[in-house]
Design a protein around this motif. Structure first.
Motif, mmCIF file in Angstrom:
data_model
loop_
_atom_site.group_PDB
_atom_site.id
_atom_site.type_symbol
_atom_site.label_atom_id
_atom_site.label_comp_id
_atom_site.label_asym_id
_atom_site.label_seq_id
_atom_site.Cartn_x
_atom_site.Cartn_y
_atom_site.Cartn_z
ATOM 1 N N ASP A 192 35.533 0.551 -23.975
ATOM 2 C CA ASP A 192 36.094 1.259 -22.826
ATOM 3 C C ASP A 192 35.519 2.670 -22.839
ATOM 4 O O ASP A 192 35.457 3.302 -23.904
ATOM 5 N N TRP A 193 35.118 3.170 -21.679
ATOM 6 C CA TRP A 193 34.621 4.538 -21.637
ATOM 7 C C TRP A 193 34.817 5.125 -20.243
ATOM 8 O O TRP A 193 34.934 4.403 -19.257
ATOM 9 N N GLU A 194 34.894 6.438 -20.202
ATOM 10 C CA GLU A 194 34.977 7.156 -18.939
ATOM 11 C C GLU A 194 34.382 8.542 -19.133
ATOM 12 O O GLU A 194 34.348 9.072 -20.256
ATOM 13 N N ALA A 195 33.902 9.123 -18.045
ATOM 14 C CA ALA A 195 33.290 10.451 -18.114
ATOM 15 C C ALA A 195 33.452 11.146 -16.770
ATOM 16 O O ALA A 195 33.489 10.494 -15.719
ATOM 17 N N GLY A 198 33.718 3.242 -16.981
ATOM 18 C CA GLY A 198 32.764 2.235 -17.412
ATOM 19 C C GLY A 198 33.235 0.809 -17.218
ATOM 20 O O GLY A 198 34.440 0.515 -17.179
ATOM 21 N N ALA A 199 32.293 -0.077 -17.106
ATOM 22 C CA ALA A 199 32.597 -1.500 -16.998
ATOM 23 C C ALA A 199 33.296 -1.981 -18.265
ATOM 24 O O ALA A 199 33.070 -1.464 -19.357
ATOM 25 N N LYS A 225 35.388 -9.559 -15.960
ATOM 26 C CA LYS A 225 34.527 -8.382 -16.063
ATOM 27 C C LYS A 225 34.761 -7.485 -14.852
ATOM 28 O O LYS A 225 34.615 -7.928 -13.706
ATOM 29 N N LEU A 226 35.116 -6.244 -15.103
ATOM 30 C CA LEU A 226 35.233 -5.251 -14.051
ATOM 31 C C LEU A 226 34.053 -4.309 -14.192
ATOM 32 O O LEU A 226 33.859 -3.703 -15.252
ATOM 33 N N LYS A 227 33.275 -4.162 -13.158
ATOM 34 C CA LYS A 227 32.032 -3.405 -13.241
ATOM 35 C C LYS A 227 32.295 -1.907 -13.146
ATOM 36 O O LYS A 227 33.409 -1.468 -12.859
ATOM 37 N N THR A 228 31.285 -1.112 -13.394
ATOM 38 C CA THR A 228 31.429 0.347 -13.455
ATOM 39 C C THR A 228 31.869 0.919 -12.112
ATOM 40 O O THR A 228 31.333 0.569 -11.064
ATOM 41 N N TYR A 229 32.837 1.820 -12.190
ATOM 42 C CA TYR A 229 33.456 2.428 -11.007
ATOM 43 C C TYR A 229 33.023 3.894 -10.940
ATOM 44 O O TYR A 229 33.169 4.637 -11.911
#
Length: 688
Positions: A579-582, A601-602, A617-621
């Protein structure tokens, strides 16, 4: 539960909150060093630090806080151990149904004296096993203040989803009040349009279709709180009511081998109510008492209807849950370096669930379909935080809990559980900018009442049986981390965590009275889980880009458990490997503008069931945003949510029988795309 309930919560955050979720408003100023500086791991930030970010409330201030990512906490029964990583005046909020981020949004910046970032622990602060906690310190008094906001979210398919928000607060002489009302609509961004395909093990096409889905949620929230001096101390009462209706529709147009239509319609209605109170009183300079009481009730009504080539199915569920909590804590501060706590709490929980399932007009018996579950839970605890020298902080906690759970109805059983839950944590700060942290703890999960009763996913044709005969997961957790601060507000942190888990709750078959087999939650043995967590905040001021900042967090996971169907090792079901976010944000104070982009992130999760394997799978938002302060009391925000039109992919491998002993029968794949949105919000503040 029913198909898209979990995914819908993501859309609610963007459409109904009137502020972007997670790091969307994480615009960064370039202030001087925090006023008050740093004291043994506590960094104090005054309101001026957040001024250029146009922060209007405590939540937006915490998004600006270097080295901090808000965690709203776990949903558990009882009060102890379930809080998030943000405090208000050193205390965890009393409410459990009111999300922590929502509560923080209702604290305007004009009421905040400072924000404290507590790193590694401090005497008098219960860290709840966390390495970093933020504390919102409010001003005394503050006068009348308010906020009014309207928002519009235009969805790619033509829907215009609006919302309205009103918040008021005020008080003087120690008597304070606050109230809020919120109403709006949101889109389920996991429901969209795309192809569906079913193939045989050899790759031959068994079915080809076009899927058209739409999910919309509407909700209303009313909250209120009042605080007053009482009996030499301070009392606070709070109340909340929440209404929600979620509607999901799916038309699956079968193109081959013949033209047909499978239709799935689901409606979920929900009502939550809560009332809580806290009383605190000091007995001298070193001793204080805290008493907490809480009552919450939830009512859920679900109905799913499926019609298609295979016939018809109807699934209904009515569920009422309630919780009553009483808690007391005695706190002692013998000296500035040592704090002690002792206390206990009791809770009573109840669930009544009635489930119905009809296939082609014939009722089908589900295991544990109609059940009443009751739980009486008690816990005592003692805590100590000690700073023997300036560079070291030591924390010791021992909690002992007991619970008695019984179920009546389709399944009758009773069990009593007792667990000791020790925790030891240590922080070493060799310099003002470096911290090394260690934690060793026994974590005991709670049995999820949802697992006790049957549920359905008619969109994929999966019926999940209930299983009240579960044991809670337990884990011995070892964690070590290091945090390094650089420049003025730069932070990098690395954490390693190992969990040795027993009584893992995953999937296994259960059998109905008529011999039918269903998938259900079950204890499947021992497991391990390893995590690497990286946090990063980089201000670019020293590189010549004043007001530009990059902030993000990433978590990598590996797990291993023995699969009961195959006897081979695999990962734990529904655990994200990464899991990631920026957020990259830029403040332009001269123009009164913030702008930037959020990236989430996806992720991928896989559920290993009795006769199938499901991968989601949820793709990058990606979401660009900009905010402009048109006047001191008016801000306008615009966003382009999901600018990349990322989608949701679902793949299921169906076996002819139980996995491990049966061949693969078919593979179903759905690639659902959800398009762009266009979001605008106008917010006005008023008062002193």
């Amino acid at each position: 539960m029913i198909r898209h309930v979990a995914l819908a919560s993501t859309a609610l955050a963007s459409a109904l909150v009137f502020a972007a979720p997670a790091a969307a408003q994480d615009a960064q100023p370039t202030p001087p060093a925090p006023a008050g500086g740093q004291t043994e791991g506590v960094i104090r930030y005054p309101p001026e630090f957040f001024a250029a970010s146009l922060a209007a409330n405590a939540w937006e201030m915490l998004l600006r806080l270097p080295g901090f990512t808000l965690d709203t906490g776990d949903t558990i029964r009882g009060f102890e151990g379930g809080g998030g990583n943000a405090l208000v005046d050193g205390q965890r909020p009393t409410s459990k149904t009111d999300p922590l981020d929502e509560l923080l949004r209702r604290i305007p910046t004009g009421q905040i004296e400072r924000v404290e970032l507590i790193r590694g622990g401090a005497p008098g602060i219960d860290m709840q096993g966390r390495s970093v906690v933020a504390n919102i310190v409010k001003k005394q008094g503050g006068g009348f203040q308010g906020l009014w906001a309207v928002a519009l979210n235009h969805v790619y398919d033509g829907r215009d989803l609006h919302g309205v928000r009103l918040e008021l607060s005020g008080g003087k002489d120690g008597r304070n009040w606050e109230t809020s009302a919120r109403y709006g609509f949101g889109a389920d961004d996991g429901a969209g349009e795309g192809p569906g395909l079913i193939v045989s093990p050899t790759g031959a096409v068994l079915q080809q279709s076009e899927i058209d889905q739409e999910g919309t949620v509407a909700n209303k929230t009313l909250t209120g709180a009042y605080e007053t001096p009482l009996l030499g101390g301070k009392a606070r009462v709070n109340a909340r009511a929440f209404w929600e209706k979620f509607k999901f529709e799916e038309d699956n147009h079968i193109l081959a081998p013949l033209g047909a239509l499978d239709a799935n319609d689901e409606v979920n209605k929900r009502l939550d109510t809560e009332i809580g109170g806290r009383f605190t009183r000091d007995f001298g300079a070193k001793t204080s008492l805290e008493l907490v009481g809480l009552r919450q009730d939830k009512d859920i009504d679900l109905r799913g209807d499926f019609t298609g080539r295979s016939g018809s199915e109807i699934f209904t569920l009515n569920r009422q849950t309630s919780e009553t909590i009483a808690r007391g804590v005695l706190k002692l501060r013998p000296n500035p370096e040592l704090s002690l706590e002792a206390g206990g709490e009791g809770a009573f929980n109840a669930l009544d669930s009635l489930t119905g399932y009809v296939a082609n007009g014939v009722p089908v018996t589900l295991p544990s379909a109609n059940v009443r579950v009751e739980e009486t839970r008690g816990q005592v605890f003692g805590k100590a935080v000690w700073q023997p020298v300036k560079a070291w902080t030591l924390e010791g906690v021992l909690r002992y809990e007991g619970s008695s759970i019984s179920s009546e109805g389709d399944t009758s059983l009773e069990k009593t559980l007792y667990f000791a839950k020790p925790r030891f944590a240590a922080t070493w700060a060799p310099t003002a900018t470096t911290q090394v942290r260690f934690r060793f703890e026994r974590v005991v999960g709670q049995l999820n009442f949802d697992d006790f009763v049957a549920s359905s996913n008619l969109g994929t044709g999966v019926i999940v049986a209930g299983n009240p005969d579960l044991e809670p997961e337990q884990a011995w957790v070892t964690e070590a981390g290091i945090e390094q601060r650089f420049w003025t507000d730069g932070v990098i942190s690395i954490t390693l965590r190992h969990s040795a888990i027993s009584d893992v709750i995953d999937r296994a078959p259960v059998f109905a009275a008529d011999g039918g087999a269903f998938d259900a939650k079950a204890n499947i043995g021992d497991a391990t889980k390893d995590e690497l967590i990286l946090g990063l905040t980089i201000p670019f001021d020293r590189l010549g880009a004043k007001g530009l900042q990059l902030k993000g967090e990433a978590t990598w996971r590996e797990s291993e458990v023995r699969d009961p169907a195959t006897g081979r090792d695999r990962e734990i079901s529904n655990l994200h490997p990464i899991d990631w976010e920026a957020t990259l944000s830029h403040e332009l104070p001269a123009l009164k503008v913030n702008w930037g982009v959020d990236v989430y992130g996806a992720w991928r999760e896989t559920a290993y069931k009795t006769s199938s394997i499901e991968t989601r799978k949820l793709k990058t938002y990606v979401r660009p945003f900009a905010e402009w302060r048109a006047r001191p009391d008016i801000t306008i925000r615009a966003e382009l949510p999901n600018i990349t039109s990322r989608g949701f992919r679902y793949t299921r491998y169906d076996y002819a029988g139980p996995r491990g002993t049966s061949p693969l029968a078919q593979v179903e794949d759905r690639d659902i795309q959800f398009g762009r949105m266009y979001y605008v919000r106008v917010r006005k503040t008023f008062g002193v």
